[in-house]
Structure formats: C-alpha cells, structure tokens
Design a protein around this motif. Structure first.
Motif, PDB file in Angstrom:
ATOM      1  N   ASN A   1      10.022  83.617 170.708  1.00 38.76           N
ATOM      2  CA  ASN A   1      11.417  83.263 170.992  1.00 38.76           C
ATOM      3  C   ASN A   1      12.258  84.490 171.287  1.00 38.76           C
ATOM      4  OD1 ASN A   1      11.343  80.421 170.715  1.00 38.76           O
ATOM      5  ND2 ASN A   1      11.320  80.627 168.482  1.00 38.76           N
ATOM      6  N   GLU A   2      11.686  85.667 170.991  1.00 36.68           N
ATOM      7  CA  GLU A   2      12.442  86.909 171.130  1.00 36.68           C
ATOM      8  C   GLU A   2      12.008  87.702 172.353  1.00 36.68           C
ATOM      9  OE1 GLU A   2      14.396  88.602 167.181  1.00 36.68           O
ATOM     10  OE2 GLU A   2      12.290  89.109 167.380  1.00 36.68           O
ATOM     11  N   GLY A   3      12.960  88.424 172.886  1.00 33.30           N
ATOM     12  CA  GLY A   3      12.661  89.357 173.958  1.00 33.30           C
ATOM     13  C   GLY A   3      13.198  90.726 173.602  1.00 33.30           C
ATOM     14  N   SER A   4      12.311  91.687 173.365  1.00 34.11           N
ATOM     15  CA  SER A   4      12.757  93.059 173.108  1.00 34.11           C
ATOM     16  C   SER A   4      13.407  93.603 174.370  1.00 34.11           C
ATOM     17  CB  SER A   4      11.577  93.940 172.701  1.00 34.11           C
ATOM     18  OG  SER A   4      11.051  93.527 171.465  1.00 34.11           O
ATOM     19  N   LEU A   5      14.558  94.229 174.219  1.00 35.50           N
ATOM     20  CA  LEU A   5      15.246  94.744 175.403  1.00 35.50           C
ATOM     21  C   LEU A   5      14.420  95.817 176.101  1.00 35.50           C
ATOM     22  CD1 LEU A   5      17.501  93.021 174.229  1.00 35.50           C
ATOM     23  CD2 LEU A   5      19.117  94.861 174.779  1.00 35.50           C
TER      24      LEU A   5
ATOM     25  N   TYR B   1      21.051  96.977 171.464  1.00 32.30           N
ATOM     26  CA  TYR B   1      20.349  96.190 170.453  1.00 32.30           C
ATOM     27  C   TYR B   1      18.854  96.184 170.751  1.00 32.30           C
ATOM     28  CZ  TYR B   1      24.772  94.203 168.732  1.00 32.30           C
ATOM     29  OH  TYR B   1      26.017  94.029 168.176  1.00 32.30           O
ATOM     30  N   SER B   2      18.070  95.975 169.713  1.00 33.90           N
ATOM     31  CA  SER B   2      16.618  96.029 169.899  1.00 33.90           C
ATOM     32  C   SER B   2      16.075  94.805 170.620  1.00 33.90           C
ATOM     33  CB  SER B   2      15.919  96.178 168.545  1.00 33.90           C
ATOM     34  OG  SER B   2      16.203  95.062 167.702  1.00 33.90           O
ATOM     35  N   SER B   3      16.654  93.612 170.371  1.00 36.10           N
ATOM     36  CA  SER B   3      16.098  92.401 170.972  1.00 36.10           C
ATOM     37  C   SER B   3      17.122  91.284 171.030  1.00 36.10           C
ATOM     38  CB  SER B   3      14.870  91.932 170.170  1.00 36.10           C
ATOM     39  OG  SER B   3      15.245  91.572 168.858  1.00 36.10           O
TER      40      SER B   3
ATOM     41  N   SER C   1      19.621  91.021 167.906  1.00 36.78           N
ATOM     42  CA  SER C   1      19.166  91.375 166.565  1.00 36.78           C
ATOM     43  C   SER C   1      20.003  92.499 165.970  1.00 36.78           C
ATOM     44  CB  SER C   1      17.702  91.820 166.626  1.00 36.78           C
ATOM     45  OG  SER C   1      17.296  92.369 165.395  1.00 36.78           O
ATOM     46  N   ASN C   2      20.227  92.419 164.657  1.00 39.52           N
ATOM     47  CA  ASN C   2      20.914  93.497 163.945  1.00 39.52           C
ATOM     48  C   ASN C   2      19.935  94.469 163.298  1.00 39.52           C
ATOM     49  OD1 ASN C   2      23.616  92.724 164.449  1.00 39.52           O
ATOM     50  ND2 ASN C   2      23.479  91.130 162.866  1.00 39.52           N
ATOM     51  N   SER C   3      18.655  94.341 163.615  1.00 40.44           N
ATOM     52  CA  SER C   3      17.639  95.210 163.033  1.00 40.44           C
ATOM     53  C   SER C   3      17.837  96.655 163.475  1.00 40.44           C
ATOM     54  CB  SER C   3      16.244  94.741 163.454  1.00 40.44           C
ATOM     55  OG  SER C   3      15.989  93.449 162.999  1.00 40.44           O
ATOM     56  N   ASP C   4      17.296  97.579 162.659  1.00 38.22           N
ATOM     57  CA  ASP C   4      17.342  98.996 163.019  1.00 38.22           C
ATOM     58  C   ASP C   4      16.648  99.223 164.361  1.00 38.22           C
ATOM     59  OD1 ASP C   4      18.575  99.491 160.617  1.00 38.22           O
ATOM     60  OD2 ASP C   4      16.768 100.247 159.624  1.00 38.22           O
ATOM     61  N   LEU C   5      17.019 100.315 165.005  1.00 41.25           N
ATOM     62  CA  LEU C   5      16.428 100.662 166.289  1.00 41.25           C
ATOM     63  C   LEU C   5      15.258 101.616 166.098  1.00 41.25           C
ATOM     64  CD1 LEU C   5      19.583 101.375 168.494  1.00 41.25           C
ATOM     65  CD2 LEU C   5      18.501  99.175 167.979  1.00 41.25           C
ATOM     66  N   ASN C   6      14.096 101.230 166.592  1.00 44.59           N
ATOM     67  CA  ASN C   6      12.993 102.164 166.759  1.00 44.59           C
ATOM     68  C   ASN C   6      13.361 103.032 167.961  1.00 44.59           C
ATOM     69  OD1 ASN C   6      10.551 103.007 168.332  1.00 44.59           O
ATOM     70  ND2 ASN C   6       9.492 102.198 166.550  1.00 44.59           N
ATOM     71  N   THR C   7      13.451 104.341 167.768  1.00 45.34           N
ATOM     72  CA  THR C   7      14.006 105.213 168.808  1.00 45.34           C
ATOM     73  C   THR C   7      13.187 105.201 170.092  1.00 45.34           C
ATOM     74  OG1 THR C   7      15.029 106.605 167.125  1.00 45.34           O
ATOM     75  CG2 THR C   7      14.783 107.561 169.318  1.00 45.34           C
TER      76      THR C   7
END
Length: 374
Positions: A197-201, A243-245, A254-260
């Motif tokens: 259901n998610e798409g990582s940017l 945003y990450s995704s 998503s409000n999750s942390d960003l993997n750089t």
C-alpha cells in the motif's frame, strides 16, 4: 497462442503484444525517441583509487549468480540480506557501471545472469540466497527500475533494437505488478498476488518513469501526478528533504525517520529531471562542507544516527554532477573514497570497508564506483 505469436518490430515506435501467463496479453510500447539523459560517453577510469575500487568489486564481489551483499560472510537472516546473499539492487548498479563504461560484452553476459538469478517473470526478485538458489517472491520496485534504466542506457550506447525492446517490455511487465498508473508501490508478491500500500518516495525514478510513460497521453498524465506526489512531500525550507513514503490507503505521508541514503536518492531523482530545490542543494552543500552527512534524521531534522556511510557521499556527488557543480562533486566523491582500504596485505584491498572486520558492503562500493564515473 503459439510460440510464433511474437511479431518482429519493424519501426522504432511500435506496439507488440506478448503472451503473459496463458490468459492475458501485454501491450508493450517502445518510446519513439532516444533520451539524451540515458546516453553516456565511455568512461575511462584513470584515478588510482577508482581503479583499486573497480578491481576489488570485479574480482572479490562479482560472482556467477550476482554480487555479494558483503565481502564478509554471515549466516543468512530472515529480515535483511547479509554476507554472501545477493540483491537485485547490486546487480542493477553493476549493470549501470558496465553501461557507463561501455563494457558491452560484459553487460550482455551479466544481464543474462541477472535474469537467470532474479527473474520472477513480470519482475525481478529483490533477494537471492545463492547457496540454496532460493529467491524472494517479492520485488523492490526501485531495483527493477534501475535494471530497466541500465538496459536503456546499453540500448542507446549500442543502437540495439533488441535491448530497446527488452527495456520497454520489462517496464510494461512492471506495470502489471508494482506500478499501477501513477502509483509506484514498494513491492508485489508473486505468491500472494498482493501489492504494497506504500510507495517510498525514493522509488520514484522520475527520469525512467518519464521516458517509458511518454508513449501515451495517459502515461504522461501519470508522470505529472508522480512528480506532484514527490513535490507535495517536501518537508519545508528549514529541513529541505522529503517524507520517506506515501500510503495510498490512508492518503498520508509517513512520519517515520529518514534513512539518509533513501532521502538522497529522492533528491537525485529530482535533480535528474531538473526539479531539485535550491534549498535542498544548499543544505546538502552544508553537510558536505561539515562532513556531517549522517545516516538518519527525524522529519524535523534532528539527527537520529550519527554514523555515516560512503553511499551518502556518493549520492551527493551524483547530485552535484547533475547540477554541474564540479567543486562540490570532487569534495563529495573524495569523502566517499575516504574509507578505502589501501593496505595491500588486506583481503579487501581497494574496497570501501572496515580493515579490522573485512566488512565491505556492495551498496557503498557500487554506488561509489558509479558516482566516480559521472
């Protein structure tokens, strides 16, 4: 349908119908024009550091079935690939290297090996255990797009109609699994027939999407929506990343942390289609100047992991190259190469790795090699 169903393309802009499974027909549209963005001049590696790095990867990491995830072997783990497991991500990066350096015979050979190891029919498995030949039934859409991009690069470098068609076919197949119109989803499971259901940017490889979606007005509209989804994910001028995704069920980012590394891949994709914000570029320059491109940040910009990776600086170098900023490109690529092992007695001589443990991850090494060829 018989095996003679396949028809030969006569003109560059053409449409063919391929048998998918035993029931569905797949429409494959081959873009009419080349894209200058996929064409590459032959890169000749002259820098001693780059030569050492290439030699390490080619002699110690590249294997018959793919590329080791890490030079140092570890027992397989369920959650993530480790040790001598293999990723389609790594194979895609190696194919890009071979295309950039115009190693045409090696490209054809390695692509055929990649298909044998990772092909699931409509997509590539993201992960393979070479000792058991067990491959995941799930893809990672960005990895598929990277392989498709490498195919198009090779096709344009060589004028190969065969590989032009192969790239278009692989993209059309991906549109039956994890790309649904304007939605670029993280994965598709060929066993359960379920999509993420998610798409990582970071998975929105805008340059590749723009090219292969240019064959119809509907595709062009999908591309514009894809760009808008990324641009609407901008965190703001204070912390000018994205945003990450995005979740298509909740319609929220998503409000999750960003993997750089992932955050920088998003910037890289934007830079390739001239959509990168000056605020993002300024932030990246500041981190390179301070040598503080950390591995993880909260969405408010607070550092969550102070470790750093060569891959981050390699991605920064690619972004600066796309901005025609040679000074910052050199700064970033030198920082990526800073962790290179130069002890000739080491098993990982030439690698970006840890001299004490012999850890040398394919992601750091391959991205730094590709970045050095920009």
């Amino acid at each position: 349908m018989t095996r003679h169903f396949y028809t030969q393309l006569i003109i560059i802009m053409s449409t063919v119908f391929l048998l998918v499974g035993c029931r569905k027909e797949l429409k494959v549209s081959v873009p009419k024009n080349d894209s200058a963005s996929f064409s590459t001049e032959k890169k000749v590696t002259k820098n001693p550091d780059e030569k050492r790095l290439q030699n390490f990867i080619e002699t110690k990491m590249v294997q018959k079935k793919g590329i080791y995830t890490n030079y140092r072997n570890y027992p397989p783990q369920k959650e993530v690939a480790t040790g001598h497991e293999m990723l389609s991500e790594s194979s895609g990066l190696w194919l890009e290297h071979l295309a950039r350096t115009h190693q045409n015979r090696k490209f054809v050979d390695f692509y055929q090996r990649t298909k044998k190891s990772f092909d699931l029919g409509a997509q590539f498995s993201y992960r393979l255990n070479p000792s058991t030949n067990k491959k995941s039934k799930v893809n990672a859409t960005l990895d598929d797009l990277r392989i498709i991009r490498a195919l198009q690069m090779y096709a344009q470098n060589t004028g190969s109609k065969k590989y032009r068609r192969e790239a278009a076919k692989r993209f059309a197949l991906l549109q039956t699994t994890s790309i649904q119109k304007d939605r670029v989803l993280n994965f598709y499971d060929v066993s359960s027939k379920k999509r993420s259901n998610e798409g990582s940017l970071s998975y929105y490889d805008l340059l590749t999407l723009r090219y292969f979606e240019s064959t119809s007005k509907a595709g062009e509209k999908d591309y514009q929506k894809q760009v808008k989804l990324i641009e609407n994910g901008y965190l703001g001028d204070i912390f000018p990343l994205y945003y990450s995704s995005y979740n298509w069920s909740t319609k929220q980012y998503s409000n999750s942390d960003l993997n750089t590394s992932e955050a920088l891949v998003t910037l890289l994709h934007l830079s390739e289609v001239h959509k990168m914000k000056s605020t993002s570029l300024d932030w990246l320059k500041m981190q390179v100047d301070d040598q503080h491109l950390y591995n993880r940040y909260s969405i408010s910009g607070v550092v969550q992991d102070r470790n750093q990776a060569a891959a981050n600086y390699a991605l920064a170098a690619m972004i600066f190259a796309n901005q025609n900023d040679q000074d910052y490109y050199k700064k970033a690529i030198n920082l990526a190469l800073k962790g290179q092992v130069k002890d000739k007695n080491s098993k990982i001589y030439g690698a970006i790795g840890d001299l004490k443990t012999n850890d040398a991850y394919s992601f750091n090494n391959l991205l730094t090699l590709v970045a050095s060829e920009y």
